[in-house]
Design a protein around this motif. Structure first.
Motif, PDB file in Angstrom:
ATOM      1  N   LEU A   5      -8.439  29.732  -1.152  1.00  0.00           N
ATOM      2  CA  LEU A   5      -9.347  30.075  -2.244  1.00  0.00           C
ATOM      3  C   LEU A   5     -10.715  29.460  -2.010  1.00  0.00           C
ATOM      4  O   LEU A   5     -11.736  30.056  -2.340  1.00  0.00           O
ATOM      5  N   PHE A  50     -10.016  34.727  -7.475  1.00  0.00           N
ATOM      6  CA  PHE A  50      -9.261  33.815  -8.331  1.00  0.00           C
ATOM      7  C   PHE A  50      -8.000  34.455  -8.884  1.00  0.00           C
ATOM      8  O   PHE A  50      -7.054  33.749  -9.224  1.00  0.00           O
ATOM      9  N   SER A  51      -7.989  35.792  -8.983  1.00  0.00           N
ATOM     10  CA  SER A  51      -6.770  36.422  -9.490  1.00  0.00           C
ATOM     11  C   SER A  51      -5.770  36.679  -8.365  1.00  0.00           C
ATOM     12  O   SER A  51      -4.631  37.040  -8.619  1.00  0.00           O
ATOM     13  N   ARG A  52      -6.173  36.479  -7.106  1.00  0.00           N
ATOM     14  CA  ARG A  52      -5.270  36.761  -5.985  1.00  0.00           C
ATOM     15  C   ARG A  52      -4.391  35.550  -5.669  1.00  0.00           C
ATOM     16  O   ARG A  52      -3.261  35.705  -5.203  1.00  0.00           O
ATOM     17  N   PHE A  53      -4.917  34.347  -5.891  1.00  0.00           N
ATOM     18  CA  PHE A  53      -4.266  33.151  -5.369  1.00  0.00           C
ATOM     19  C   PHE A  53      -3.378  32.504  -6.422  1.00  0.00           C
ATOM     20  O   PHE A  53      -3.550  32.743  -7.614  1.00  0.00           O
ATOM     21  N   PRO A  54      -2.427  31.669  -5.989  1.00  0.00           N
ATOM     22  CA  PRO A  54      -1.596  30.943  -6.929  1.00  0.00           C
ATOM     23  C   PRO A  54      -2.464  30.025  -7.783  1.00  0.00           C
ATOM     24  O   PRO A  54      -3.584  29.717  -7.372  1.00  0.00           O
ATOM     25  N   PRO A  55      -2.027  29.535  -8.912  1.00  0.00           N
ATOM     26  CA  PRO A  55      -0.676  29.563  -9.448  1.00  0.00           C
ATOM     27  C   PRO A  55      -0.239  30.894 -10.051  1.00  0.00           C
ATOM     28  O   PRO A  55       0.955  31.087 -10.214  1.00  0.00           O
ATOM     29  N   PRO A  57      -0.904  34.768  -9.395  1.00  0.00           N
ATOM     30  CA  PRO A  57      -1.537  35.997  -8.917  1.00  0.00           C
ATOM     31  C   PRO A  57      -1.296  37.127  -9.914  1.00  0.00           C
ATOM     32  O   PRO A  57      -0.160  37.360 -10.324  1.00  0.00           O
ATOM     33  N   ASN A  58      -2.359  37.783 -10.326  1.00  0.00           N
ATOM     34  CA  ASN A  58      -2.186  38.895 -11.266  1.00  0.00           C
ATOM     35  C   ASN A  58      -3.288  39.910 -11.048  1.00  0.00           C
ATOM     36  O   ASN A  58      -4.149  39.755 -10.182  1.00  0.00           O
TER      37      ASN A  58
END
Lengths: 103, 165
Positions: A5, A50-55, A57-58
């Motif tokens: 990230l 930011f929406s791709r990476f954990p915690p 992903p959405n």
């Protein structure tokens, strides 16, 4: 290593910094519009990254990025129309000479 | 392999953004802006967001950059040259930009972004975007559509050449 990230955040903040520099330094209205587009682009990159990476992903970030791109297109259209009208009225696109937007 | 692609895309995005602002001719700047947006679309593909990448290419490069090119063509040629168009001290604005980057990097470092790595598969397809937009975000979608229509009608009305007398 690169697929973290932080690397995407680095790219996006550098793009944002370039955009801020452009907004501050340039006087040509069309160039300022370029800079604003670069800033919006950096924000979209952040949304998606930011929406791709954990915690968690959405898909939310991508949805927001789509709305943001659509609204940026509207902003560009209105901005360019304002620049055109100002150019017709004052014969310049230098924002330091456009003291008033009244025709 | 992905690392190399990421490096190429990010370096070209940053370089093209700088060229977009610094190119002497405004029209080269517009083309460079298109390249920067295309490189960002590539980054979206790397982030498993092919739909956003496609949308970016169609809306930004297909519409916005073309619109900018048409505006540049309608503005007089003397206005394109950026040489005497520096605003307040360029050094100060470079420092301002670097300070913004530094602040953002500090915020990223302090919030522990370094530890976050992409490991797992991103098992969500863009079908989910459609479902979200048609269910939870339907009001926002309608609002965005109305905003776009209003903005385009407003832009047309403003840019229309009024006949004298």
């Amino acid at each position: 290593m690169m697929e973290s990230l932080l690397s995407y955040f680095l790219v996006s903040s550098i793009l944002f910094g370039i955009g801020v520099y452009g907004v501050i330094a340039k006087r040509n209205a069309i160039r300022i519009l370029f800079a604003v587009e670069i800033i919006i682009n950096a924000a979209n990159l952040n949304f998606v990254a930011f929406s791709r990476f954990p915690p968690s992903p959405n898909i939310l970030g991508q949805t927001f990025a789509l709305f943001s791109i659509a609204l940026a297109a509207a902003e560009a259209a209105v901005g360019l129309a304002i620049i055109l009208v100002a150019f017709r009225a004052h014969d310049t696109v230098d924002v330091s000479q456009l003291k008033k937007l009244r025709g | 392999m992905v690392d190399v692609i990421f490096l190429i895309l990010s370096v070209s995005a940053v370089a093209a953004s700088v060229i977009a602002l610094q190119a002497r001719e405004l029209i080269y700047g517009a083309v460079a802006l298109g390249v920067a947006l295309l490189a960002t679309a590539g980054l979206f593909v790397l982030l498993d967001a092919p739909f956003v990448a496609m949308f970016q290419v169609t809306v930004y490069i297909g519409a916005v950059v073309v619109l900018i090119l048409f505006t540049i063509m309608l503005v007089k040629r003397e206005q394109w040259i950026g040489g005497s168009y520096e605003g307040i001290n360029p050094c100060l604005s470079v420092i301002g930009g670097i300070m913004v980057v530094a602040g953002l990097m500090y915020a990223g470092w302090a919030s522990g972004l370094v530890t976050i790595n992409a490991s797992e598969e991103f098992g969500i397809t863009f079908l989910q975007i459609g479902r979200d937009m048609m269910s939870g975000y339907a009001p926002a979608l309608i609002l965005a559509a109305i905003t776009l229509a209003a903005a385009l009608i407003g832009a047309l009305t403003m840019a229309k050449v009024e006949k004298e007398g």
